[in-house]
Each structure stands twice: as C-alpha cells, then as structure tokens.
Scaffold this motif. Structure first.
Motif, PDB file in Angstrom:
ATOM      1  N   ALA A   1       0.832  -1.211   0.000  1.00 24.83           N
ATOM      2  CA  ALA A   1       0.000   0.000   0.000  1.00 24.83           C
ATOM      3  C   ALA A   1       0.862   1.255   0.000  1.00 24.83           C
ATOM      4  N   ASP A   2       1.901   1.244   0.803  1.00 24.39           N
ATOM      5  CA  ASP A   2       2.784   2.422   0.868  1.00 24.39           C
ATOM      6  C   ASP A   2       3.425   2.702  -0.485  1.00 24.39           C
ATOM      7  N   ASN A   3       3.936   1.660  -1.109  1.00 23.11           N
ATOM      8  CA  ASN A   3       4.583   1.863  -2.400  1.00 23.11           C
ATOM      9  C   ASN A   3       3.589   2.267  -3.477  1.00 23.11           C
ATOM     10  N   SER A   4       2.383   1.730  -3.397  1.00 20.31           N
ATOM     11  CA  SER A   4       1.360   2.083  -4.378  1.00 20.31           C
ATOM     12  C   SER A   4       0.890   3.525  -4.186  1.00 20.31           C
ATOM     13  N   ALA A   5       0.824   3.960  -2.951  1.00 24.30           N
ATOM     14  CA  ALA A   5       0.338   5.318  -2.663  1.00 24.30           C
ATOM     15  C   ALA A   5       1.353   6.388  -3.020  1.00 24.30           C
ATOM     16  N   ALA A   6       2.593   6.016  -3.196  1.00 23.92           N
ATOM     17  CA  ALA A   6       3.633   6.942  -3.665  1.00 23.92           C
ATOM     18  C   ALA A   6       3.690   8.219  -2.830  1.00 23.92           C
ATOM     19  N   GLY A   7       3.661   8.054  -1.520  1.00 25.37           N
ATOM     20  CA  GLY A   7       3.840   9.197  -0.644  1.00 25.37           C
ATOM     21  C   GLY A   7       2.598   9.983  -0.329  1.00 25.37           C
ATOM     22  N   THR A   8       1.445   9.597  -0.880  1.00 25.55           N
ATOM     23  CA  THR A   8       0.218  10.361  -0.643  1.00 25.55           C
ATOM     24  C   THR A   8      -0.475   9.981   0.655  1.00 25.55           C
TER      25      THR A   8
END
Length: 614
Positions: free
Chosen positions: A419-426
């Motif tokens: 999830a963290d990598n998919s959210a790309a910092g958002t």
C-alpha cells in the motif's frame, strides 16, 4: 452462484458484468478507468487517519450483522481473493476562480463531486470563467450516449442525465433528485418523478420514462431482477408521475434504495420505448436477449438528456455542454458551459491540473511528487472509496486452487508495504488489516463495527514466512535450491497480471511480486494494455493471479461487496477466477448455517431479503 446475473449498482456496472466480452477495447478501458479511477492523498504525504468514513451511520440488526460476519468469515477462510489495500480517492478542485466547499467538509463527499456540486450550487464561478473544464477518457467525437451500449460512454453523461437520488457518502443519507420521493414498504417501492423535470427536447419526464429505465436495467441483469417475478408486470407506471415496483419477497432497504440511487435516467420513451416493448412482449428468453442485444448496438451521438447540462457539440478533443435553462436546478449554476477534454492517461491530467488547464477532477491518482507541483489554488479532498486492489486467484490453476497455497501467499505479502509503495507518498492507501471483503480500515470500522465480537476469530494473515513455509510443507510442497516445488518437482509459478495504465496498481504489484519471488515462488509481473486486460484477459479468466477491485466501489453496505465477489455472471470475480459454487468452511455463526458446505451466494440473497430495523 445465482443462475441469473445480478449486479450491484448502476447501469454501467451491471452491464459490465453481463457484456464484458462484448465491450470494444477502448470502451472497456474507459469504463474501468473512469469508475475504478485512480486515487489521491491529502497533499501532505502523511498517514493521518482522521478522514471521513463512508456510511458510518448505517445500522444493522443482530441477525443481519451475523450474516455479514458469516460472509466475511467465508472470504477470510477460503480467500478466493486477497484484499490487499483500501484507498481514499483524491478529488481535485481549483479555487482561484471557483467557489467550492472546503476539502474537509462533508459537502464534498459525493460520487462524483464534479457531478453533484454544480447541481447543488456548491461549485460556482467566482470570476469571469464561463466554462467548467473537466476530463474524459474517450475520444469525444467517437463517444455515444446509450448507457446500455458500453462502448465509448463518455464522462459528459454525468451532467446530461440526472441520477435517481443523491447519496452523501459520509452521512449515508439518500436524498431525492430525479426521483423526488419514494415509499418502500419492504415488498414494493413507489418512485415519484421530480416535478418540473423535462427532457432537453421539451418533453416532460414521465413515470413511463422511469419505468423504462428500471426495466432495461433489470433486463440487462440488474440486481433487483433477482427479486422480481415478471419485469413486464411488476414494474409499472401507475400514473403520470409514479412508478411501482413489486418484489416477490421482502427486501432489505439498503439493497433496494442503494441499487436504485446511482441510476442515471436516460430511457426517454421516444428513444427506448420500442426496446422495452419488445422485451416486455418477448415470448421466451431468446427473444428477450435478442431485443436487449439490439439495444446494446444502438449508438446515440446527440443525446436527449434531462440533466442541467445539454449536449452542444463534440470534436476530437472535447465535448461541450451548455446549461439547460429549464432544468429545476439551472439557477444554481452561474456559468454557461461544461467541457470535457479528452485526456486518456493520468500523466496528461496531472500536467493539465498543474498548468491550470483544468478546473477539477472527480477522482485521479496523483503521486506525491506530482502533487507537490500543483499550484496553491488547487485543493485536494480525500473521499472514502471503500474499494481497493485485490489479488484474485484462478481456481483453474493447479496451485492457486489449493487453499494452502493461497494462504501461504497471503502470509508472504506485506500488505502495508504494498500500500505504501502504491500510494507513492500520498498516504491515501492502507494495507487491509483483516482480509475479509469488508471495507472501513481507514477508521477502524472493520474491526470495531462489522466484526465486533468476532474479530479475534479471523485470520489476519500477518507477514510470516515461517507460517507460509509450514502451510506449503503440510500440503506436500518442498523447497529445492530455494524454490518451492510440488511433489513432481515442478515450481509454483505465479505470474501476476496487471493493467499497465493503472500506475499505482503496477507499483503495488511490483512490490508483492518481489516479495513472492524472494520467498521462493516463481513470481513475475505481467503488464497488459488496459483494453486487453479488462476486455479480454480478466473477464475470460486468462490468468493465474490478477488484480482487480475486491469491493463494490459504489456502495458502503457490505452486501454489495459480497455480491461483487460471489454472485456475478460474466466478468465477475467468481466467473473470472472460476471460483466453485460451494466451499467447505466451518460455520462462524450456526444461526446462519450449520453445514460446512456453503454457497456464499445463498447467504448474499438471504441478506438482501432481510428487513432492517427502522
């Protein structure tokens, strides 16, 4: 599994299920990209969880909650799909020349904000701009406006056609719109047409038009048809303004009203009446299907709508609509036009929002490094999406059909990291805490409400490679040179397909594939064009593992999520993944079922027929 397809929601959704194979490549991609959309963050890149939760005022009876928990339990134990992450949708509004609600208010919590806020007078011009600039996926000149013909159905339909009702996601409240009032007694519902609503050619909107809409949705396999004996008789315009639907059983309010609410009213009798008549008078199912098939071939280039925006023109780059002065809410709109610009990928939309070319975007995934390039006058609202990427297993594969392998995969994947990598910092995505088909992780609703009292019984599938190895060894697998193999020495191959246009999903799959490969599976990511993926690979079950939304993005009530997983026809998760009709899972609540053998669709139907407490 039901014999007849049912779908969870609005027309495009049900039709996707029934006619997915027939969708042209571009149409399929546009449909899913527009609905599944992309997502967003708060622009700060933090992970606060103080946002709104969808439908947090829905109340359930004890028996109803037990059914929901039983479906969650079956999903958790069988794991035909692994819910990986849940998302919030980013919705963008420009504020320099437009007056819009603050991003942290419930006034913005509608699907879609670009559709509802102008109607409510909550998205108004604050300067000299007379045109609201939005986007669409389809080539405008090639688009058509027959909602039962899923090829090239453009975004502009949201302003051209009115929905039956509005639904505030946070308040979980339905309010009348094209249907101004309704009365539901459990066995029937009467729908009243909004006074003063007229078509863009000047004809009054009548009960016959509404009945046409309901019937065509049902003939296409809509959810409510499962609870109707005879569409031609049980859906009836009883006077000029009122439609009555008689059900063959007592139904759950959430299911009936929630299914009708998102419907866009398009079925003007002068355009669609002949098709309704053919289906009403069909002698058998083949005649009915022939008539419906003809309807799906109808292409409408210049629609006659009933919404506040009427079609003016379309070329290769945009659809232009003007405000329809005779719409009941025309006075709420203080600008003249809405345009929908052709932007078929995320990157072009990011650039247009950053350059000031667009005034808003209903929902779009924008990574944090792109968010930081927005000007200060662009605000971002986070809207509960109760949806997210899931990993669907194909039971036709010899390894994916093994429950132990699916459980092992679940223990290997670090969902929070995905999830963290998919959210790309958002900060707009969370790893699912308890894979069960329930949404609400952003506010802890899954554990505190839906699974209250039973959450500890559920498998959380925490990242644990030792447990994954134990499961595989118990099932007869072993390791050779660090790779997991079956009793014949063949490796466990897990190619994971993903649509290449969904950049956030691609990032997520890259992460989970790396984790599976490092553990010893022969895992690989296979990117496919959106058109091929959604129009061919996924609906035809041409995959070993693939990603798709694991919940119904149009609804907050859990019924729809399990309907989406277990009771669909063509293009559904069940059909695409070749899920068996029956599983062997020990009961959680013996009041719901006593046998280990269970067809989840039967519980889904029982939930639909369970009346709620007032």
């Amino acid at each position: 599994m039901r014999e007849k397809d049912s779908h969870s929601t609005a027309v495009p959704a049900f039709a996707r299920r029934r006619f997915m194979k027939g969708i042209g490549a571009a149409g399929g991609a546009a449909l899913l990209a527009g609905c599944g959309g992309q997502e967003a963050g708060d622009g700060n890149g933090d992970d606060d969880d103080d946002g709104f939760e969808a439908g947090d005022t829905i109340e359930t009876t004890e028996a109803e909650l037990e059914m929901i928990q039983e479906l969650a339990w079956i999903t958790n134990q069988e794991l035909p799909v692994l819910p990986v992450m849940e998302k919030l949708a980013q919705s963008f509004q420009r504020t320099d020349e437009w007056d819009v609600p603050e991003p942290d208010t419930s006034d913005l919590m509608y699907y879609w904000p670009t559709e509802w806020l102008p109607r409510f007078g909550d998205w108004r011009a604050g300067g000299d701009d007379d045109t609201l600039s939005l986007t669409q996926w389809d080539v405008p000149a090639d688009a058509q406006y027959n909602p039962w013909n899923l090829t090239q159905y453009p975004e502009a339909h949201r302003g051209i056609y009115d929905r039956f009702m509005s639904y505030n996601i946070v308040e979980a409240e339905y309010e009348g719109y094209a249907i101004s009032d309704w009365e539901f007694d459990g066995d029937s519902i009467e729908l009243v047409v909004r006074d003063g609503l007229i078509w863009h050619d000047g004809d009054d909107v009548t009960a016959t038009d509404v009945a046409n809409q309901v019937k065509l949705d049902m003939y296409g396999g809509g959810t409510l048809r499962s609870f109707i004996d005879d569409v031609s008789d049980d859906v009836e315009a009883i006077d000029d303004d009122t439609v009555r639907i008689d059900f063959n059983t007592t139904l759950n309010t959430q299911v009936v009203v929630g299914t009708l609410q998102p419907t866009h009213l398009a079925a003007k009798d002068s355009v669609y009446g002949e098709y309704v008549e053919r289906m009403d008078e069909a002698e058998d199912e083949d005649e009915e299907l022939d008539a419906f098939s003809d309807l799906t071939q109808l292409s409408i280039d210049e629609p006659i709508g009933c919404g506040p925006f009427q079609f003016e023109e379309a070329d290769s780059q945009r659809v232009l609509c003007s405000v329809f002065d005779d719409h009941p809410d025309a006075d709420e709109i203080n600008f003249d036009y809405a345009e929908y610009r052709y932007m078929p990928d995320n990157e072009s939309r990011w650039n247009a929002l950053q350059s000031g070319e667009l005034d808003g975007e209903a929902t779009l995934f924008m990574p944090q490094n792109q968010v930081e390039q927005l000007s200060d006058d662009v605000q971002i609202a986070e809207i509960p999406r109760h949806w997210g990427m899931g990993l669907v297993f194909n039971y036709d594969d010899e390894h994916m059909s093994e429950r132990a392998v699916r459980h092992a995969v679940a223990h290997v994947i670090d969902r929070e990291l995905v999830a963290d990598n998919s959210a790309a910092g958002t900060g707009s995505k969370l790893g699912v805490t308890i894979p069960s088909g329930l949404t609400g992780d952003f506010t802890g609703r899954v554990e505190d409400e839906w699974l209250e009292g039973v959450a500890d019984e559920f498998n959380r599938y925490e990242t644990d490679e030792d447990r994954a190895a134990e499961l595989l060894e118990d099932a007869g697998y072993s390791q050779e040179d660090g790779r997991w193999v079956d009793e014949d020495g063949e490796p466990i191959e897990i190619p994971v397909k993903v649509p290449e246009g969904f950049s956030d999903w691609v990032s997520g799959v890259e992460t989970l594939v790396d984790q599976l490969d490092e553990f010893g599976f022969d895992a690989a990511m296979l990117t496919r064009g959106n058109e091929t993926y959604f129009g061919q690979d996924f609906p035809e079950g041409d995959f070993v593992a693939a990603v798709e939304g694991w919940a119904s993005f149009d609804h907050t009530y859990p019924y729809y999520h399990y309907d989406h997983i277990y009771t669909g026809g063509q293009g559904s998760l069940q059909q695409s993944g070749s899920f068996p009709d029956e599983f062997e899972v020990e009961p959680l609540h013996e009041d719901v079922r006593e046998s280990e053998a269970v067809d989840p669709a039967e519980i889904v139907d029982s939930l639909a027929t369970m009346a709620q407490e007032e």
